[in-house]
Design a protein around this motif. Sequence first.
Motif, PDB file in Angstrom:
ATOM      1  N   GLU A   1       3.892  19.129   3.422  1.00 37.92           N
ATOM      2  CA  GLU A   1       4.648  19.699   4.524  1.00 37.92           C
ATOM      3  C   GLU A   1       3.859  20.749   5.311  1.00 37.92           C
ATOM      4  O   GLU A   1       3.008  21.454   4.747  1.00 37.92           O
ATOM      5  CB  GLU A   1       5.937  20.351   3.993  1.00 37.92           C
ATOM      6  CG  GLU A   1       6.841  19.409   3.209  1.00 37.92           C
ATOM      7  CD  GLU A   1       7.724  18.584   4.116  1.00 37.92           C
ATOM      8  OE1 GLU A   1       7.229  17.561   4.644  1.00 37.92           O
ATOM      9  OE2 GLU A   1       8.894  18.960   4.282  1.00 37.92           O
ATOM     10  N   TRP A   2       4.139  20.833   6.622  1.00 37.62           N
ATOM     11  CA  TRP A   2       3.745  21.929   7.501  1.00 37.62           C
ATOM     12  C   TRP A   2       2.252  22.008   7.830  1.00 37.62           C
ATOM     13  O   TRP A   2       1.835  22.910   8.564  1.00 37.62           O
ATOM     14  CB  TRP A   2       4.163  23.297   6.917  1.00 37.62           C
ATOM     15  CG  TRP A   2       5.504  23.317   6.292  1.00 37.62           C
ATOM     16  CD1 TRP A   2       5.793  23.383   4.970  1.00 37.62           C
ATOM     17  CD2 TRP A   2       6.772  23.270   6.968  1.00 37.62           C
ATOM     18  NE1 TRP A   2       7.148  23.373   4.752  1.00 37.62           N
ATOM     19  CE2 TRP A   2       7.772  23.304   5.964  1.00 37.62           C
ATOM     20  CE3 TRP A   2       7.139  23.193   8.308  1.00 37.62           C
ATOM     21  CZ2 TRP A   2       9.122  23.276   6.272  1.00 37.62           C
ATOM     22  CZ3 TRP A   2       8.488  23.160   8.599  1.00 37.62           C
ATOM     23  CH2 TRP A   2       9.460  23.205   7.594  1.00 37.62           C
ATOM     24  N   VAL A   3       1.444  21.126   7.313  1.00 33.93           N
ATOM     25  CA  VAL A   3      -0.011  21.257   7.463  1.00 33.93           C
ATOM     26  C   VAL A   3      -0.399  21.293   8.940  1.00 33.93           C
ATOM     27  O   VAL A   3      -1.244  22.109   9.352  1.00 33.93           O
ATOM     28  CB  VAL A   3      -0.741  20.111   6.739  1.00 33.93           C
ATOM     29  CG1 VAL A   3      -2.244  20.169   7.022  1.00 33.93           C
ATOM     30  CG2 VAL A   3      -0.474  20.190   5.233  1.00 33.93           C
ATOM     31  N   ASN A   4       0.185  20.448   9.734  1.00 31.92           N
ATOM     32  CA  ASN A   4      -0.169  20.364  11.154  1.00 31.92           C
ATOM     33  C   ASN A   4       1.009  20.709  12.061  1.00 31.92           C
ATOM     34  O   ASN A   4       1.129  20.166  13.159  1.00 31.92           O
ATOM     35  CB  ASN A   4      -0.680  18.955  11.476  1.00 31.92           C
ATOM     36  CG  ASN A   4      -1.965  18.638  10.745  1.00 31.92           C
ATOM     37  OD1 ASN A   4      -2.943  19.368  10.847  1.00 31.92           O
ATOM     38  ND2 ASN A   4      -1.958  17.548   9.975  1.00 31.92           N
TER      39      ASN A   4
ATOM     40  N   ALA B   1       6.830  17.941   8.918  1.00 32.90           N
ATOM     41  CA  ALA B   1       7.659  18.234   7.756  1.00 32.90           C
ATOM     42  C   ALA B   1       8.710  17.141   7.602  1.00 32.90           C
ATOM     43  O   ALA B   1       9.532  16.936   8.496  1.00 32.90           O
ATOM     44  CB  ALA B   1       8.336  19.597   7.907  1.00 32.90           C
ATOM     45  N   MET B   2       8.681  16.454   6.474  1.00 33.35           N
ATOM     46  CA  MET B   2       9.683  15.427   6.207  1.00 33.35           C
ATOM     47  C   MET B   2      11.071  16.043   6.137  1.00 33.35           C
ATOM     48  O   MET B   2      12.068  15.411   6.487  1.00 33.35           O
ATOM     49  CB  MET B   2       9.359  14.716   4.895  1.00 33.35           C
ATOM     50  CG  MET B   2      10.149  13.446   4.674  1.00 33.35           C
ATOM     51  SD  MET B   2       9.689  12.133   5.822  1.00 33.35           S
ATOM     52  CE  MET B   2       7.998  11.829   5.259  1.00 33.35           C
TER      53      MET B   2
ATOM     54  N   TYR C   1       7.821  27.157   3.019  1.00 28.76           N
ATOM     55  CA  TYR C   1       7.075  26.909   4.254  1.00 28.76           C
ATOM     56  C   TYR C   1       5.553  27.006   4.081  1.00 28.76           C
ATOM     57  O   TYR C   1       4.827  27.016   5.078  1.00 28.76           O
ATOM     58  CB  TYR C   1       7.546  27.877   5.342  1.00 28.76           C
ATOM     59  CG  TYR C   1       8.967  27.627   5.762  1.00 28.76           C
ATOM     60  CD1 TYR C   1       9.285  26.647   6.696  1.00 28.76           C
ATOM     61  CD2 TYR C   1      10.020  28.351   5.199  1.00 28.76           C
ATOM     62  CE1 TYR C   1      10.599  26.393   7.063  1.00 28.76           C
ATOM     63  CE2 TYR C   1      11.338  28.108   5.565  1.00 28.76           C
ATOM     64  CZ  TYR C   1      11.614  27.135   6.490  1.00 28.76           C
ATOM     65  OH  TYR C   1      12.909  26.886   6.853  1.00 28.76           O
ATOM     66  N   GLN C   2       5.086  27.047   2.874  1.00 24.78           N
ATOM     67  CA  GLN C   2       3.647  27.112   2.672  1.00 24.78           C
ATOM     68  C   GLN C   2       3.009  25.763   2.997  1.00 24.78           C
ATOM     69  O   GLN C   2       3.442  24.718   2.498  1.00 24.78           O
ATOM     70  CB  GLN C   2       3.321  27.498   1.230  1.00 24.78           C
ATOM     71  CG  GLN C   2       3.808  28.883   0.836  1.00 24.78           C
ATOM     72  CD  GLN C   2       3.314  29.965   1.781  1.00 24.78           C
ATOM     73  OE1 GLN C   2       2.106  30.098   2.021  1.00 24.78           O
ATOM     74  NE2 GLN C   2       4.247  30.735   2.334  1.00 24.78           N
ATOM     75  N   PRO C   3       1.981  25.732   3.860  1.00 24.77           N
ATOM     76  CA  PRO C   3       1.340  24.460   4.216  1.00 24.77           C
ATOM     77  C   PRO C   3       0.832  23.734   2.981  1.00 24.77           C
ATOM     78  O   PRO C   3       0.236  24.345   2.079  1.00 24.77           O
ATOM     79  CB  PRO C   3       0.184  24.902   5.124  1.00 24.77           C
ATOM     80  CG  PRO C   3       0.613  26.218   5.683  1.00 24.77           C
ATOM     81  CD  PRO C   3       1.393  26.876   4.588  1.00 24.77           C
ATOM     82  N   GLY C   4       1.084  22.447   2.938  1.00 23.03           N
ATOM     83  CA  GLY C   4       0.649  21.636   1.810  1.00 23.03           C
ATOM     84  C   GLY C   4       1.700  21.500   0.724  1.00 23.03           C
ATOM     85  O   GLY C   4       1.491  20.748  -0.238  1.00 23.03           O
ATOM     86  N   THR C   5       2.827  22.203   0.850  1.00 20.17           N
ATOM     87  CA  THR C   5       3.890  22.071  -0.138  1.00 20.17           C
ATOM     88  C   THR C   5       4.402  20.631  -0.154  1.00 20.17           C
ATOM     89  O   THR C   5       4.792  20.103   0.887  1.00 20.17           O
ATOM     90  CB  THR C   5       5.060  23.012   0.201  1.00 20.17           C
ATOM     91  OG1 THR C   5       4.599  24.360   0.212  1.00 20.17           O
ATOM     92  CG2 THR C   5       6.190  22.863  -0.809  1.00 20.17           C
ATOM     93  N   PRO C   6       4.395  19.956  -1.303  1.00 16.39           N
ATOM     94  CA  PRO C   6       4.847  18.559  -1.337  1.00 16.39           C
ATOM     95  C   PRO C   6       6.335  18.446  -1.018  1.00 16.39           C
ATOM     96  O   PRO C   6       7.146  19.259  -1.485  1.00 16.39           O
ATOM     97  CB  PRO C   6       4.564  18.124  -2.776  1.00 16.39           C
ATOM     98  CG  PRO C   6       3.575  19.106  -3.304  1.00 16.39           C
ATOM     99  CD  PRO C   6       3.882  20.402  -2.615  1.00 16.39           C
ATOM    100  N   TYR C   7       6.679  17.483  -0.212  1.00 12.79           N
ATOM    101  CA  TYR C   7       8.085  17.205   0.070  1.00 12.79           C
ATOM    102  C   TYR C   7       8.767  16.742  -1.210  1.00 12.79           C
ATOM    103  O   TYR C   7       8.268  15.870  -1.931  1.00 12.79           O
ATOM    104  CB  TYR C   7       8.211  16.122   1.139  1.00 12.79           C
ATOM    105  CG  TYR C   7       9.639  15.720   1.418  1.00 12.79           C
ATOM    106  CD1 TYR C   7      10.495  16.582   2.081  1.00 12.79           C
ATOM    107  CD2 TYR C   7      10.136  14.478   1.005  1.00 12.79           C
ATOM    108  CE1 TYR C   7      11.820  16.225   2.343  1.00 12.79           C
ATOM    109  CE2 TYR C   7      11.451  14.121   1.267  1.00 12.79           C
ATOM    110  CZ  TYR C   7      12.281  14.997   1.937  1.00 12.79           C
ATOM    111  OH  TYR C   7      13.583  14.631   2.177  1.00 12.79           O
ATOM    112  N   GLU C   8       9.940  17.340  -1.496  1.00 13.78           N
ATOM    113  CA  GLU C   8      10.677  16.998  -2.705  1.00 13.78           C
ATOM    114  C   GLU C   8      11.638  15.840  -2.417  1.00 13.78           C
ATOM    115  O   GLU C   8      12.526  15.960  -1.565  1.00 13.78           O
ATOM    116  CB  GLU C   8      11.463  18.211  -3.201  1.00 13.78           C
ATOM    117  CG  GLU C   8      10.571  19.385  -3.578  1.00 13.78           C
ATOM    118  CD  GLU C   8      11.370  20.590  -4.015  1.00 13.78           C
ATOM    119  OE1 GLU C   8      12.612  20.463  -4.143  1.00 13.78           O
ATOM    120  OE2 GLU C   8      10.767  21.656  -4.213  1.00 13.78           O
TER     121      GLU C   8
END
Length: 363
Positions: A290-293, A230-231, A310-317
């Motif tokens: 975010e959060w994928v791995n 997560a960035m 916190y949903q996996p794949g949510t693009p970092y803003e």
Amino acid sequence: MRSVVLLILAIAPYFTRADIPETILLTQSQQKYLRQIISTSAAAQALWSKVEQEAKGYLGDQPRSLRSIYYEGLLDTNPDRIDTEKSLRDMDKLAAWLFAYYVTQDATYARKAKTYILAWASTYQPTGNPINENKFEPLIHSYQAMKMHFSKAEQGQVEHWLTEIAEAELAYPNIPQNNWKTKQIKLIGTIGLIVGREGFERYAVEGLKKYVDGALYEDGTSRDLRQRDAMSYHVSGLKPLLVTAITMDQFKNDKGGSQIFNYRNPAGGSIRASVDFVVPYALGEKVHEEWVNTKVELDRQRAAAGIAHYQPGTPYEPEQSREMFELASYFDSRYHQVLRHLTKENSLEFDSWFSVLVAAARK
């Protein structure tokens, strides 16, 4: 030690209402320069007017201090955490009063802030958990700025309590080498500077270099990023390092903070390199999902609870990196190019209250 005032950087929270603003120090000459900026810049004056209005709006409120903070490790939907967040809004009020006092020197704000500081100092029992106790930053620095409005006995009470917090932080077992550690370093170092404990100061300086050596990598990534994927955590782990470096610059007047910002570990990792790593994501040239791995179970629990962030794949803003780049611009003005892209404001000298404070600190 030079006379200083600690400023809270008021920004909108990104994840939960309990996120707190970061801090920078201004010397007496920088305080004067901030007032000059406000008096000569229409943009700064407009931003200050909003801060002043907020500060006045809180004057009728009363503190909601707690014996314990329930925050770290709990889901956003946890009732205890929700109640804690209501009390932690006291920190937003302290930040607003600090800004108002800083600019106006009106003792009304100092007297009100003192009631909140003493309420928390007489109620909260330190645990040493840096995620929870990092929330006290506005309180800690409001005390430093308004210390002259406390009696000797009150100063002794508050400084004893702050020392207990730092000692509890030092005693907390198994602090992980990620954003936990950076928040711990910042708390201990800042309290050490305020209460005059050189041992705390040394711990912070040594801890900063050890952290860079062990948790920041040559490619610009960090242990936070590799653990959480997560960035947002990468950035949140860097901000306390930047704040601590700036604090050291302002207290010590020896440019030690600049040395820390540019310090490179044997493999080539540094705070600067980890800030630079975020640049293409801030500019929109790259996208991080975010959060994928993530390797942390709490992140998966948050996703399962349906919390959108916190949903996996949510693009970092990219906007989430703005405060980090504002802090980094203290050391290198080239980051203003990134900030201009993030704000999409090329015509205004100041586009946030935060940017006004950084301008004053850089003088």
